[in-house]
Design an enzyme around this catalytic site. Sequence first.
Site: not given
Length: 201
Positions: A81, A110, A139, A175, A177
């Site tokens: 990200c 972005r 996100i 993401h 993770e």
Amino acid sequence: MNTPVIGVLALQGDVREHLIALAAADAVARPVRRPEELAEVDALVLPGGESTTISKLAVLFGVMEPLRARVRGGMPVYGTCAGMILLADKILDPRSGQETIGGIDMIVRRNAFGRQNESFEAAVDVRGIPGDPVEGVFIRAPWVESVGAGAEVLAEHEGHIVAVRQGNVLATSFHPELTGDHRVHSLFVDMVRADRAPESL
């Protein structure tokens, strides 16, 4: 045993989740904030967060230039990200004072997938990761507008590039993770092991 030591840039963002995912992928994981800590790791993860804040803090902590030098020298790096934005050679719409580390010949937009309240999860087929698609958590995620000849596209979502690799540098706009699926981190750990292999001969 070729157990790499992988740092997570711990200036802002979801550091703890990456430390857990790296440990689950059989790496020694440690937070990195300062140049002397950077010098002690084989590789680095740039976490999600706020890319402008991370870049300004990296300058403030004196770690930006050493980090650029390590990336230019071939250190493996993985950015998620905001980390993807930091690894782009060019940002389409940079904020004032925003700097990148560079490392991937790509142009990044972005917040391309929308604001915080437009966050979503999606199954993503990532080249090099066998089995089921990876569950990607997006996100305020960027996407890659375009890549240069040296960059390899690993995944797309709805026609937009969301995972890229160039040499030892890996970036995803989502993401992994946050899902408990550590296959992307395992892919990165394998990249780091391959980079270290000549040293262990």
